[in-house]
Design a protein around this motif. Sequence first.
Motif, short mmCIF file in Angstrom:
data_model
loop_
_atom_site.label_atom_id
_atom_site.label_comp_id
_atom_site.label_asym_id
_atom_site.label_seq_id
_atom_site.Cartn_x
_atom_site.Cartn_y
_atom_site.Cartn_z
N VAL B 247 0.87 -1.17 0.00
CA VAL B 247 0.00 0.00 0.00
C VAL B 247 0.91 1.23 0.00
O VAL B 247 1.91 1.28 0.74
CB VAL B 247 -0.92 -0.01 1.24
CG1 VAL B 247 -1.68 1.31 1.38
CG2 VAL B 247 -1.88 -1.19 1.18
N ARG B 301 -0.75 4.64 9.87
CA ARG B 301 -2.04 5.32 9.83
C ARG B 301 -2.63 5.22 8.42
O ARG B 301 -3.82 4.94 8.25
CB ARG B 301 -1.89 6.79 10.22
CG ARG B 301 -3.21 7.55 10.36
CD ARG B 301 -3.65 8.25 9.08
NE ARG B 301 -4.98 8.83 9.21
CZ ARG B 301 -6.11 8.21 8.83
NH1 ARG B 301 -6.10 6.99 8.32
NH2 ARG B 301 -7.28 8.81 8.95
N ILE B 302 -1.80 5.43 7.42
CA ILE B 302 -2.30 5.42 6.04
C ILE B 302 -2.63 4.00 5.59
O ILE B 302 -3.72 3.74 5.07
CB ILE B 302 -1.27 6.09 5.11
CG1 ILE B 302 -1.12 7.57 5.52
CG2 ILE B 302 -1.69 5.96 3.65
CD1 ILE B 302 -0.01 8.30 4.80
N ALA B 306 -6.41 2.45 5.35
CA ALA B 306 -6.96 1.91 4.10
C ALA B 306 -7.60 0.54 4.35
O ALA B 306 -8.70 0.26 3.87
CB ALA B 306 -5.87 1.81 3.03
N ALA B 307 -6.91 -0.29 5.12
CA ALA B 307 -7.46 -1.63 5.41
C ALA B 307 -8.77 -1.53 6.17
O ALA B 307 -9.74 -2.24 5.87
CB ALA B 307 -6.44 -2.46 6.19
N SER B 309 -10.88 1.08 6.25
CA SER B 309 -11.90 1.67 5.40
C SER B 309 -12.46 0.66 4.39
O SER B 309 -13.65 0.63 4.13
CB SER B 309 -11.34 2.88 4.64
OG SER B 309 -11.05 3.93 5.53
N LEU B 310 -11.57 -0.15 3.83
CA LEU B 310 -12.01 -1.07 2.78
C LEU B 310 -12.66 -2.32 3.34
O LEU B 310 -13.65 -2.81 2.79
CB LEU B 310 -10.81 -1.46 1.89
CG LEU B 310 -10.30 -0.32 1.02
CD1 LEU B 310 -8.94 -0.65 0.43
CD2 LEU B 310 -11.30 -0.05 -0.12
N LEU B 311 -12.11 -2.86 4.43
CA LEU B 311 -12.57 -4.16 4.95
C LEU B 311 -13.57 -4.02 6.09
O LEU B 311 -14.22 -4.99 6.46
CB LEU B 311 -11.38 -4.97 5.45
CG LEU B 311 -10.34 -5.36 4.41
CD1 LEU B 311 -9.04 -5.79 5.09
CD2 LEU B 311 -10.89 -6.50 3.57
#
Lengths: 371, 371
Positions: B247, B301-302, B306-307, B309-311
């Motif tokens: 990522v 944090r980034i 992302a994980a 937010s997506l999962l």
Amino acid sequence: MSGGLVAVPAPAGQQTVRRHNRALVLGYVAEAEPVSRARVAEHTGLTRGTVSSLVDDLIAAGMLTELSAVRGATGRPASPLQLNRSGPAGLGLEIGVEHVGASVVDLSGTVRVSRRVASDHRDQPPDVGLGAAARLAADVVAGAGLPVAGACVALPGLVDAAGVLRRAPNLPRWDDVDAPERLSALLATPVRAANEADLAALAELWFGDVPADFVHVSADVGIGAGIVLGGALFRGPGGCAGELGHVVVEPGGPACSCGGAGCLERVAGLDALLRAAGASDVEALVAHPGPALAVAAGSLRIALGAAVSLLDVRTVVLGGVYARLGEDLREAVAAELATMTPPVDVRIADPATGGALRAAAASVVRALISG
Amino acid sequence: MSGGLVAVPAPAGQQTVRRHNRALVLGYVAEAEPVSRARVAEHTGLTRGTVSSLVDDLIAAGMLTELSAVRGATGRPASPLQLNRSGPAGLGLEIGVEHVGASVVDLSGTVRVSRRVASDHRDQPPDVGLGAAARLAADVVAGAGLPVAGACVALPGLVDAAGVLRRAPNLPRWDDVDAPERLSALLATPVRAANEADLAALAELWFGDVPADFVHVSADVGIGAGIVLGGALFRGPGGCAGELGHVVVEPGGPACSCGGAGCLERVAGLDALLRAAGASDVEALVAHPGPALAVAAGSLRIALGAAVSLLDVRTVVLGGVYARLGEDLREAVAAELATMTPPVDVRIADPATGGALRAAAASVVRALISG
């Protein structure tokens, strides 16, 4: 674990069995129409008598119709069955940040009437958007002239299992709004709610030509994604999966309404793209995207790259504003993702699917058929 | 769809039934040991005669042992059953970028011998690492004195369904290495292979105290994640899910061996953290992390954002080098993720689980019990 504490399932009653068989028959007609009663019996394994009794009920309920008799291979005349295009219909609603939509589909999922009108909800209380949606719905229902069995509304935010819109970052006055309850009262029909990005992905799955595993990006003022794995929507443990718009693509970038900074929807959502292109509306943006293309492609490389790396999904479908930007954006995103192994297939959403609005309406008739 | 084309499943033969019942009995003993034959019969629903026959076979095969008879509630003496700690054992192997590990667990999953030694494989051909792992394995197997039924090797890269290491970005000479085949020949026992990050997540699931949905980050020179959803490992459509290390956390950042730039493992993997801290090894880094803490927390944090937010997974577990950095890093990452809604629970991996190496060994005995 003693006998008395173990829950014993009740035997399936005649009503349960009949409901199950009814769904079998309807589901097969939906898949194979026009189709004879004999073929339905053969496929479902039910007796011809059971099929005839169920079909008679389904015709009486307006779900099926018989076409004119045709002479079959055996020489006996048969009246093929199909879903009743004048039967119970599904109403789809969509409330966006800057528009409302309403659509009626018949039992076969065919769109009969569909309208979308501008309606700004960004700083308005929920009544403005709910009222606009209800008025548009009344129009399209009157135009379709079909009996509406229920409705589903697509909302641009997190919808919980009870259908309550928990929060929509671009509709700050809409926290915890029970849209189904309020629309049911306005429309006098049962209403469900679902996330717009999830419905847009289902539109591709149901009406488009996509593999069983893909991510569909819905881009407007806000950005969300619908994740489909193994031919089914992946909603995540709490029902909030696919928040692609809040993946950080510019560390230290502009503050986002979610509390973060540099999120995809702040950097490459509709507002940012309009600014990058110096455009006043979507039509102007599409006509002269200029630097907006590179902004979108670079941001999507990071956000979609994260989705591909984490989920191992190899097809991404660009929808909404991104689809409007068309082949130029698709090529730019594909070039950005070209370093990934295995390769990623980047596509533009198929406009013929009808998007979230059609999927909302279709979800109603799909429930009628399977339920 | 005609009758002749439909595959008819063969009736379950006596051997199939017996194998199924054997797994039922073993699985229950594993869960409830020590436990009487009568209790096994009661729980499984099998007759006492069937249970006795299966148990006799399992004792003869070395899978179960009988403890000394104790007087039960009915006054009749009973000999409780348990898994045989001297029975078939599982061998776990781990080949990292800079180390190898080997571990033997008995049928109960208890670690009997475990060793880990430095071994640099970064620019070496596969034979160096495979040979080092095989030699260490021979040592621990001799030390454990148990009959080894099979082995599983944890590898730091993408392992396909056949067990071939397709690529390991930090082991550039290891592309398409069939480690199971080569280790089987060296060790004269069947060997499977699995991704190190997946096994590390399974170690938390099997031996730690975690909810049913979480992401476990394995951090070393490379970084991967194991994603657990609904109590099961999520491997993704192609088996490559959880590539958190790729990522992008610093757009335009340092080039990565994956072909991208600014990936998490380039910005906050072990090499980058050592440089940030001015440290020469992990011990020095842990003693004086200095700016490495902020680098790791900001990058995580980034990537973890992302994980999440997506999962829609709300628990993240920091493992490997990140776990070594302990509570200071955990607090910094939790602070970075504090803006997310619903909140994210950030934890440090439990060192008592034994990590990927123990999970590799345990996967062998779990297969013996369920198979």
